[in-house]
Write a protein that holds these residues in place. Structure first.
Motif, PDB file in Angstrom:
ATOM      1  N   VAL A   9     -44.098 -39.277  38.919  1.00  0.00           N
ATOM      2  CA  VAL A   9     -43.804 -38.691  40.073  1.00  0.00           C
ATOM      3  C   VAL A   9     -45.102 -37.809  40.493  1.00  0.00           C
ATOM      4  CG1 VAL A   9     -42.713 -36.632  39.079  1.00  0.00           C
ATOM      5  CG2 VAL A   9     -42.190 -37.364  41.471  1.00  0.00           C
ATOM      6  N   SER A  10     -44.997 -37.937  41.838  1.00  0.00           N
ATOM      7  CA  SER A  10     -46.334 -37.234  42.640  1.00  0.00           C
ATOM      8  C   SER A  10     -45.728 -35.764  42.815  1.00  0.00           C
ATOM      9  CB  SER A  10     -46.792 -37.799  43.563  1.00  0.00           C
ATOM     10  OG  SER A  10     -45.960 -37.894  44.676  1.00  0.00           O
ATOM     11  N   PRO A  11     -46.721 -34.716  42.954  1.00  0.00           N
ATOM     12  CA  PRO A  11     -46.178 -33.254  43.408  1.00  0.00           C
ATOM     13  C   PRO A  11     -45.661 -33.608  44.800  1.00  0.00           C
ATOM     14  CG  PRO A  11     -48.478 -33.366  42.537  1.00  0.00           C
ATOM     15  CD  PRO A  11     -47.936 -34.860  42.404  1.00  0.00           C
ATOM     16  N   ASP A  12     -46.208 -34.463  45.861  1.00  0.00           N
ATOM     17  CA  ASP A  12     -45.720 -34.324  47.140  1.00  0.00           C
ATOM     18  C   ASP A  12     -44.096 -34.713  46.939  1.00  0.00           C
ATOM     19  OD1 ASP A  12     -47.764 -33.497  48.161  1.00  0.00           O
ATOM     20  OD2 ASP A  12     -48.663 -35.494  48.632  1.00  0.00           O
ATOM     21  N   GLU A  13     -44.003 -35.816  46.012  1.00  0.00           N
ATOM     22  CA  GLU A  13     -42.646 -36.115  46.024  1.00  0.00           C
ATOM     23  C   GLU A  13     -41.600 -35.061  45.316  1.00  0.00           C
ATOM     24  OE1 GLU A  13     -43.176 -41.027  45.460  1.00  0.00           O
ATOM     25  OE2 GLU A  13     -43.571 -39.598  43.571  1.00  0.00           O
ATOM     26  N   LEU A  14     -42.235 -34.333  44.677  1.00  0.00           N
ATOM     27  CA  LEU A  14     -41.354 -33.075  44.274  1.00  0.00           C
ATOM     28  C   LEU A  14     -41.003 -32.037  45.182  1.00  0.00           C
ATOM     29  CD1 LEU A  14     -42.666 -32.855  40.426  1.00  0.00           C
ATOM     30  CD2 LEU A  14     -40.465 -33.821  41.190  1.00  0.00           C
ATOM     31  N   LEU A  15     -41.867 -31.986  46.076  1.00  0.00           N
ATOM     32  CA  LEU A  15     -41.786 -30.782  46.886  1.00  0.00           C
ATOM     33  C   LEU A  15     -40.562 -30.662  47.705  1.00  0.00           C
ATOM     34  CD1 LEU A  15     -45.337 -30.503  48.580  1.00  0.00           C
ATOM     35  CD2 LEU A  15     -44.480 -28.787  47.231  1.00  0.00           C
ATOM     36  N   PRO A  16     -39.752 -31.806  48.406  1.00  0.00           N
ATOM     37  CA  PRO A  16     -38.639 -31.731  49.013  1.00  0.00           C
ATOM     38  C   PRO A  16     -37.562 -31.061  47.809  1.00  0.00           C
ATOM     39  CG  PRO A  16     -39.477 -33.681  49.316  1.00  0.00           C
ATOM     40  CD  PRO A  16     -40.353 -33.039  48.275  1.00  0.00           C
ATOM     41  N   LEU A  17     -37.446 -31.497  46.657  1.00  0.00           N
ATOM     42  CA  LEU A  17     -36.580 -30.873  45.804  1.00  0.00           C
ATOM     43  C   LEU A  17     -36.629 -29.379  45.324  1.00  0.00           C
ATOM     44  CD1 LEU A  17     -34.141 -31.701  43.620  1.00  0.00           C
ATOM     45  CD2 LEU A  17     -36.234 -32.121  41.957  1.00  0.00           C
ATOM     46  N   ALA A  18     -38.126 -28.936  45.481  1.00  0.00           N
ATOM     47  CA  ALA A  18     -38.182 -27.632  45.162  1.00  0.00           C
ATOM     48  C   ALA A  18     -37.887 -26.739  46.582  1.00  0.00           C
ATOM     49  CB  ALA A  18     -39.792 -27.447  44.831  1.00  0.00           C
ATOM     50  N   LEU A  19     -38.394 -27.358  47.820  1.00  0.00           N
ATOM     51  CA  LEU A  19     -38.268 -26.517  49.008  1.00  0.00           C
ATOM     52  C   LEU A  19     -36.936 -26.724  49.513  1.00  0.00           C
ATOM     53  CD1 LEU A  19     -41.887 -27.166  50.345  1.00  0.00           C
ATOM     54  CD2 LEU A  19     -41.183 -25.220  49.104  1.00  0.00           C
ATOM     55  N   VAL A  20     -36.220 -27.633  49.581  1.00  0.00           N
ATOM     56  CA  VAL A  20     -35.064 -28.131  50.413  1.00  0.00           C
ATOM     57  C   VAL A  20     -34.125 -27.870  49.225  1.00  0.00           C
ATOM     58  CG1 VAL A  20     -33.595 -29.679  51.736  1.00  0.00           C
ATOM     59  CG2 VAL A  20     -36.186 -29.683  51.979  1.00  0.00           C
ATOM     60  N   ASN A  21     -34.210 -28.196  47.785  1.00  0.00           N
ATOM     61  CA  ASN A  21     -33.231 -27.950  46.834  1.00  0.00           C
ATOM     62  C   ASN A  21     -31.758 -28.537  47.161  1.00  0.00           C
ATOM     63  OD1 ASN A  21     -32.789 -27.063  44.101  1.00  0.00           O
ATOM     64  ND2 ASN A  21     -32.016 -25.157  44.868  1.00  0.00           N
ATOM     65  N   VAL A  22     -31.588 -29.698  47.407  1.00  0.00           N
ATOM     66  CA  VAL A  22     -30.447 -30.650  47.537  1.00  0.00           C
ATOM     67  C   VAL A  22     -30.717 -31.636  46.601  1.00  0.00           C
ATOM     68  CG1 VAL A  22     -28.971 -31.913  49.104  1.00  0.00           C
ATOM     69  CG2 VAL A  22     -30.090 -29.966  50.137  1.00  0.00           C
ATOM     70  N   GLY A  23     -29.248 -31.843  45.923  1.00  0.00           N
ATOM     71  CA  GLY A  23     -29.438 -32.928  44.899  1.00  0.00           C
ATOM     72  C   GLY A  23     -28.327 -32.562  43.850  1.00  0.00           C
ATOM     73  N   HIS A  24     -28.116 -33.467  42.959  1.00  0.00           N
ATOM     74  CA  HIS A  24     -27.563 -33.406  41.869  1.00  0.00           C
ATOM     75  C   HIS A  24     -27.968 -33.894  40.573  1.00  0.00           C
ATOM     76  CE1 HIS A  24     -25.831 -37.383  41.632  1.00  0.00           C
ATOM     77  NE2 HIS A  24     -26.055 -37.664  42.859  1.00  0.00           N
ATOM     78  N   PHE A  25     -27.500 -33.267  39.452  1.00  0.00           N
ATOM     79  CA  PHE A  25     -28.050 -33.976  38.026  1.00  0.00           C
ATOM     80  C   PHE A  25     -27.072 -33.958  37.170  1.00  0.00           C
ATOM     81  CE2 PHE A  25     -28.156 -29.275  37.966  1.00  0.00           C
ATOM     82  CZ  PHE A  25     -28.116 -28.937  36.492  1.00  0.00           C
ATOM     83  N   THR A  26     -27.267 -34.518  36.067  1.00  0.00           N
ATOM     84  CA  THR A  26     -26.640 -34.253  34.739  1.00  0.00           C
ATOM     85  C   THR A  26     -27.718 -34.141  33.500  1.00  0.00           C
ATOM     86  OG1 THR A  26     -24.780 -35.227  33.241  1.00  0.00           O
ATOM     87  CG2 THR A  26     -26.532 -36.777  33.861  1.00  0.00           C
ATOM     88  N   THR A  27     -27.301 -33.557  32.326  1.00  0.00           N
ATOM     89  CA  THR A  27     -28.524 -33.044  31.413  1.00  0.00           C
ATOM     90  C   THR A  27     -27.568 -33.697  30.094  1.00  0.00           C
ATOM     91  OG1 THR A  27     -29.058 -31.178  32.537  1.00  0.00           O
ATOM     92  CG2 THR A  27     -29.568 -31.438  29.980  1.00  0.00           C
ATOM     93  N   MET A  28     -28.543 -34.463  29.270  1.00  0.00           N
ATOM     94  CA  MET A  28     -27.865 -35.163  28.149  1.00  0.00           C
ATOM     95  C   MET A  28     -28.823 -35.073  26.953  1.00  0.00           C
ATOM     96  SD  MET A  28     -27.222 -38.656  30.026  1.00  0.00           S
ATOM     97  CE  MET A  28     -28.766 -38.878  30.925  1.00  0.00           C
ATOM     98  N   ARG A  29     -28.225 -34.633  25.831  1.00  0.00           N
ATOM     99  CA  ARG A  29     -29.002 -34.258  24.505  1.00  0.00           C
ATOM    100  C   ARG A  29     -29.034 -35.977  23.769  1.00  0.00           C
ATOM    101  NH1 ARG A  29     -29.734 -29.771  20.749  1.00  0.00           N
ATOM    102  NH2 ARG A  29     -30.587 -30.599  18.806  1.00  0.00           N
ATOM    103  N   VAL A  30     -30.186 -36.020  23.293  1.00  0.00           N
ATOM    104  CA  VAL A  30     -30.325 -37.097  22.715  1.00  0.00           C
ATOM    105  C   VAL A  30     -30.689 -36.972  21.284  1.00  0.00           C
ATOM    106  CG1 VAL A  30     -31.742 -39.297  22.520  1.00  0.00           C
ATOM    107  CG2 VAL A  30     -31.519 -38.087  24.670  1.00  0.00           C
ATOM    108  N   ASP A  31     -29.811 -37.432  20.231  1.00  0.00           N
ATOM    109  CA  ASP A  31     -30.119 -37.191  18.806  1.00  0.00           C
ATOM    110  C   ASP A  31     -30.268 -38.763  18.234  1.00  0.00           C
ATOM    111  OD1 ASP A  31     -29.774 -34.177  18.133  1.00  0.00           O
ATOM    112  OD2 ASP A  31     -28.080 -34.541  19.427  1.00  0.00           O
ATOM    113  N   ASP A  32     -31.322 -39.036  17.493  1.00  0.00           N
ATOM    114  CA  ASP A  32     -31.494 -40.182  16.744  1.00  0.00           C
ATOM    115  C   ASP A  32     -31.247 -41.433  17.732  1.00  0.00           C
ATOM    116  OD1 ASP A  32     -31.839 -38.880  14.547  1.00  0.00           O
ATOM    117  OD2 ASP A  32     -29.601 -38.698  13.914  1.00  0.00           O
ATOM    118  N   GLY A  34     -29.385 -41.659  20.380  1.00  0.00           N
ATOM    119  CA  GLY A  34     -27.999 -41.870  20.952  1.00  0.00           C
ATOM    120  C   GLY A  34     -27.722 -40.639  21.909  1.00  0.00           C
ATOM    121  N   ILE A  35     -26.485 -40.570  22.636  1.00  0.00           N
ATOM    122  CA  ILE A  35     -26.300 -39.439  23.577  1.00  0.00           C
ATOM    123  C   ILE A  35     -24.675 -39.585  23.625  1.00  0.00           C
ATOM    124  CG2 ILE A  35     -26.046 -38.729  26.021  1.00  0.00           C
ATOM    125  CD1 ILE A  35     -28.627 -40.305  26.405  1.00  0.00           C
TER     126      ILE A  35
END
Length: 259
Positions: A9-32, A34-35
């Motif tokens: 990803v380029s810095p320019d593509e990340l700017l809207p996420l930092a400045l507008v801050n609209v989106g959603h996510f999930t966070t997953m732990r990976v062990d061996d 597997g999730i």
């Protein structure tokens, strides 16, 4: 490491996420490789993509991007999938309709971490049922709690009931040894869902006074598993309890699925 739709990803593509801050996510732990609860994470992304963007999400494509990001990465680790539109315009949010997939990977800590001390504070997240990127309020309360000498914050809703932590669900063990999950508007965490599927429990409103009178309390999310809560405000809570041990065993016994 950060990739957008499988490429750097380029810095320019990340700017809207930092400045507008609209989106959603999930966070997953990976062990061996597997999730735990991977299908639930994909269900969350699909549901939240519809809620935030009014769009469908190809989860097979998401899983492919996750596989690419994890290739050669040291494990255990934590992978986060963020869905946002790099072309979003703050003044014309209704035009944002092509969400993209950002995947980031970081190292994972030991599980479970040391018990945490939580400060209760009045707060309710916007759209608590969506795991969105609008974290300012939650992180501001966490910072306030840490400045007061605590590790994290425990939210109390406007009606006076315990809801959740800043980035974790909270559960309790009552004096009868029953697991109690607060009945309140909260983010439906994947770790909480896995435990609810496998361990007897009840869901009920919990006041702050009742929370402080429980036999034990614990925090859950994908990164920490089941983490004991050592104190709420100035009330100490036991960090060792057979039910906590059982919950950890149950969670660790959930087989991980490869993305």
């Amino acid at each position: 490491m950060a990739t957008l739709n499988g490429r750097p990803v380029s810095p320019d593509e990340l700017l809207p996420l930092a400045l507008v801050n609209v989106g959603h996510f999930t966070t997953m732990r990976v062990d061996d490789g597997g999730i735990r609860g991977l299908p639930l994470h994909m269900e969350r992304l699909t549901k939240d993509c519809k809620a935030v963007w009014g769009a469908d999400l190809d989860t097979e494509r998401v899983r492919d991007f996750v596989r690419q990001a994890l290739d050669g990465h040291t494990q255990p680790c934590v992978v986060r999938v963020t869905v946002y539109d790099p072309e979003v315009d703050m003044g014309h949010l209704a035009d944002a309709a092509e969400p993209q997939v950002l995947v980031t990977v970081r190292g994972a800590g030991a599980m479970p971490p040391a018990p945490l001390r939580a400060r209760s504070m009045p707060y309710e997240r916007d759209l608590p049922e969506v795991k969105h990127v609008g974290l300012f309020g939650a992180l501001h309360t966490r910072r306030s709690a840490q400045l007061a000498g605590f590790d994290d914050v425990l939210f109390i809703g406007r009606e006076g009931f315990v809801s959740e932590g800043s980035t974790w669900n909270v559960g309790f063990v009552d004096r009868n040894g029953t697991v109690v999950w607060p009945q309140a508007p909260v983010l439906p965490g994947v770790t909480m869902a896995l435990l609810q599927q496998r361990a007897e429990h009840r869901i009920a409103p919990v006041t702050l006074e009742q929370a402080k009178g429980m036999a034990a309390a614990f925090a859950t999310n994908a990164g920490i598993g089941v983490r004991a809560v050592a104190a709420i405000d100035d009330t100490e809570l036991p960090t060792e309890h057979p039910v906590l041990d059982r919950l950890r065993e149950i969670y660790l016994s959930v087989p991980g699925e490869r993305p």
